[in-house]
Design a protein around this motif. Structure first.
Motif, short mmCIF file in Angstrom:
data_model
loop_
_atom_site.label_atom_id
_atom_site.label_comp_id
_atom_site.label_asym_id
_atom_site.label_seq_id
_atom_site.Cartn_x
_atom_site.Cartn_y
_atom_site.Cartn_z
N GLU A 197 0.83 -1.21 0.00
CA GLU A 197 0.00 0.00 0.00
C GLU A 197 0.86 1.26 0.00
N ILE A 220 -5.15 2.85 12.18
CA ILE A 220 -4.68 2.19 10.96
C ILE A 220 -3.69 1.08 11.33
N ARG A 265 3.33 8.38 7.34
CA ARG A 265 1.98 8.54 6.75
C ARG A 265 1.98 7.95 5.34
N ALA A 266 1.65 8.75 4.34
CA ALA A 266 1.55 8.14 3.01
C ALA A 266 2.87 8.23 2.22
N SER A 321 -2.98 6.81 1.37
CA SER A 321 -3.74 8.08 1.46
C SER A 321 -5.24 7.80 1.54
N PHE A 322 -5.64 6.57 1.18
CA PHE A 322 -7.06 6.21 1.35
C PHE A 322 -7.47 6.35 2.82
N PHE A 323 -6.56 5.99 3.72
CA PHE A 323 -6.84 6.15 5.15
C PHE A 323 -6.36 7.50 5.66
N PHE A 324 -5.13 7.89 5.26
CA PHE A 324 -4.57 9.14 5.80
C PHE A 324 -5.23 10.39 5.23
N GLY A 325 -5.90 10.27 4.10
CA GLY A 325 -6.64 11.41 3.56
C GLY A 325 -8.00 11.56 4.21
N ARG A 326 -8.27 10.71 5.18
CA ARG A 326 -9.54 10.77 5.93
C ARG A 326 -9.22 10.91 7.42
N PRO A 327 -10.18 11.29 8.22
CA PRO A 327 -9.86 11.53 9.64
C PRO A 327 -9.70 10.22 10.43
N VAL A 328 -8.74 9.42 10.02
CA VAL A 328 -8.49 8.14 10.69
C VAL A 328 -7.16 8.26 11.44
N GLY A 360 1.04 3.99 -3.06
CA GLY A 360 0.45 5.27 -2.70
C GLY A 360 -1.00 5.15 -2.24
N ARG A 361 -1.37 3.94 -1.77
CA ARG A 361 -2.77 3.74 -1.38
C ARG A 361 -3.04 4.05 0.09
#
Lengths: 290, 266
Positions: free
Chosen positions: B69, B88, B231-232, B76-83, B73-74
């Motif tokens: 992931e 994670i 992070r990402a 960011s699916f989680f880090f681009g959201r308030p998680v 670069g995937r």
């Protein structure tokens, strides 16, 4: 309460010690559809990543809803949705399962919005994300973002790699949603013709700094292309000048009709409005003013 | 908690193939043993092979949890959201450990129930920390290895130097362990020298346990650092993972080395 959704103040950020943003300032006001335009490698994606707390800044300050997105990321992103340049959804999941996954991550998820978006875009429900077309992936990403009911939507060149029809459909959906709900939008894109239809404010990033930052109507009113014969002095200082066999073509970035009118009548110069794409090329091109 | 459970569910999803593979591997000794009963005498060897297979399978599982992931670069699916990064990491570790334990069970249980001379008897034997440690070790090392392999930053130099030091340290630690084991086997049970035997066994167990624990803690801490700091970004994640992993593993190995040389030769 401040009217700014997000703010960059003298931000320097980059990779491996090489600054991509260098003293970058920007204010995003509530309700605006702000388009950040730049050539490749000028820092659009870096700006987006700093804004979302995915990259730290080396100097300066970024704030999102008044919070530092790097140190307070989860609070800052609570009302934000993001559509990335490269689709990042989990490749093995179908669109409905992606919806259920994001429902567990976003506090204001609305399944009906997601379902309606998928229907409008004709996204198949039984195909894993990895096997969808590029256009379908973009629609799923947009649907995931919009169904999160954000106050602030960040789109990082979301139509990159899409054909004209898919791009048109994507922006059609976006416009539909913007009209419906009036969310604040920050978008970077190379699709300037589409941006021109939806943006309220435009910024052009050049050499790490904001070279231009205006409301789109003021921008279009302020820029003119002027064609006239050689050896004729011009009363206003142009942004760019090119000359050829046909004469001289100048771009004015501060067009004042009253100032130019008598000169235009005297010289027979042609003064024409410019499209956003022409304005962008004039501002973003690295060639110095002639 | 909601975000943690979501990440946990997504991590587990799609891993059914690994479980089927583990069950198929677990069934091999049963089928072979039924056809060739003379192989029953090789129970301990088969057991070692299966444990090695479990370690390898869980390592591969760990590789897929973060590295893929990160490289694609995937994240960011989680880090681009308030998680939160903790949700994670926790969801991925918990999901990975659950799948790894299921792989272990699927690999071992067929042989335990159907091969009569497994470890001198049909029963599974004591399920101790050792049984649980192997899959957790595989997942932890796989997770951090995924970050180090897919990160490909200048920190690879540190990884290379540290990885070169590991076999040297291991040889130095293994020598006194082997000597102690020779002594243990030479001391008869139920004699006046039994306490010495017990003491040596405890110390060997301690050395091995500390090494396994350090590898697990190092792997988990490094993967946590990779997510919270990186992070990402694959490069930043690599830097954080590298520094964290080696700053736990190398000093621990050095301490164990000193202990093994001073306290094992009783």
């Amino acid at each position: 309460m401040t009217d700014d959704i997000a703010r960059f103040e003298a931000v320097t950020a980059g990779y491996g010690g090489r600054p991509v943003l260098d003293g970058f300032d920007l204010r995003l006001r509530r309700g605006a559809v702000y388009a950040l335009l730049a050539r490749n490698g000028e820092g659009k994606t870096t700006a987006v990543r700093c804004l979302l707390g995915l990259e730290p800044v080396a100097a300066g300050r970024v704030s999102l809803f008044g919070l530092d997105p790097w140190s307070e990321r989860t609070r800052a992103l609570a009302r934000v949705a993001y559509v990335p340049e490269e689709p990042d959804a989990l490749p093995g999941l179908t669109a409905p399962r992606l919806g259920r996954t994001v429902a567990g991550l976003m506090p204001r998820w609305e399944a009906a919005i997601y379902s309606a978006q998928l229907d409008r875009a004709g996204v198949p429900r039984d195909v894993p994300f990895a096997r969808l077309s590029r256009g379908q992936k973009a629609h799923v990403e947009l649907a995931l973002a919009l169904a999160s009911r954000p106050d602030f939507l960040v789109l990082d060149d979301p139509t990159l790699g899409l054909d004209h029809v898919a791009r048109r459909a994507f922006y059609g959906e976006l416009i539909h949603e913007l009209v419906e709900r009036g969310v604040t939008v920050f978008i970077t894109s190379h699709d300037i013709a589409a941006i021109e239809k939806i943006a309220t404010h435009v910024g052009v990033l050049r050499r790490g700094k904001l070279a231009l930052d205006m409301e789109i109507e003021a921008l279009k009113a302020g820029f003119r292309r002027v064609r006239f014969g050689k050896h004729v002095p011009m009363p206003a200082r142009p942004l760019r000048v090119e000359s050829g066999l046909w004469g001289v073509e100048a771009v004015l970035g501060d067009y004042q009709p009253a100032e130019l009118e008598s000169w235009r009548q005297k010289t027979g110069a042609e003064v024409a409005p410019m499209s956003l794409e022409e304005i962008f090329v004039a501002v973003a091109d690295d060639k110095e003013v002639a | 908690m909601r975000a943690f459970l979501t990440v946990f569910r997504v991590t587990i999803a799609g891993k059914g193939g690994l479980l089927l593979l583990a069950a198929a591997i677990g069934a091999v000794p049963v089928v072979v043993g039924t056809q060739r009963p003379e192989l029953f005498g090789f129970g301990p060897l088969v057991q070692t092979i299966i444990w090695t297979g479990i370690l390898a399978a869980t390592f591969v599982l760990g590789l897929s949890l973060l590295g893929d992931e990160l490289a694609a670069g995937r994240l960011s699916f989680f880090f681009g959201r308030p998680v939160p990064a903790a949700a994670i990491w926790g969801g991925k570790v918990a999901g990975g450990v659950v799948v790894a334990v299921a792989i272990t069970a699927a690999s071992l249980l067929p042989m335990n129930f159907w091969w009569p001379r497994w470890d001198q008897g049909p029963e599974l034997g004591p399920i101790g920390l050792g049984h649980l440690a192997t899959p957790v070790l595989g997942v932890a090392l796989g997770m951090v290895a995924g970050v180090l392999i897919r990160g490909r930053s200048r920190w690879s130099i540190l990884d290379g130097v540290a990885l070169a030091a590991v076999p040297l340290l291991w040889i130095d630690i293994y020598a006194p362990i082997e000597t102690a084991r020779t002594h243990i086997s030479a001391i008869p049970r139920l004699t006046e020298r039994q306490p010495l035997r017990d003491l040596l066994e405890q110390r060997v167990d301690l050395v091995v346990s500390v090494l396994v624990l350090a590898a697990i803690v190092g792997g988990l801490a490094a993967s946590a650092a990779a997510l919270s700091v990186g992070r990402a970004s694959a490069r930043r994640a690599h830097a954080a993972a590298s520094v964290t992993l080696w700053s736990i593993l190398l000093p621990t190995a050095a301490c164990v080395l000193v202990y093994a040389h001073w306290f094992l030769p009783v």
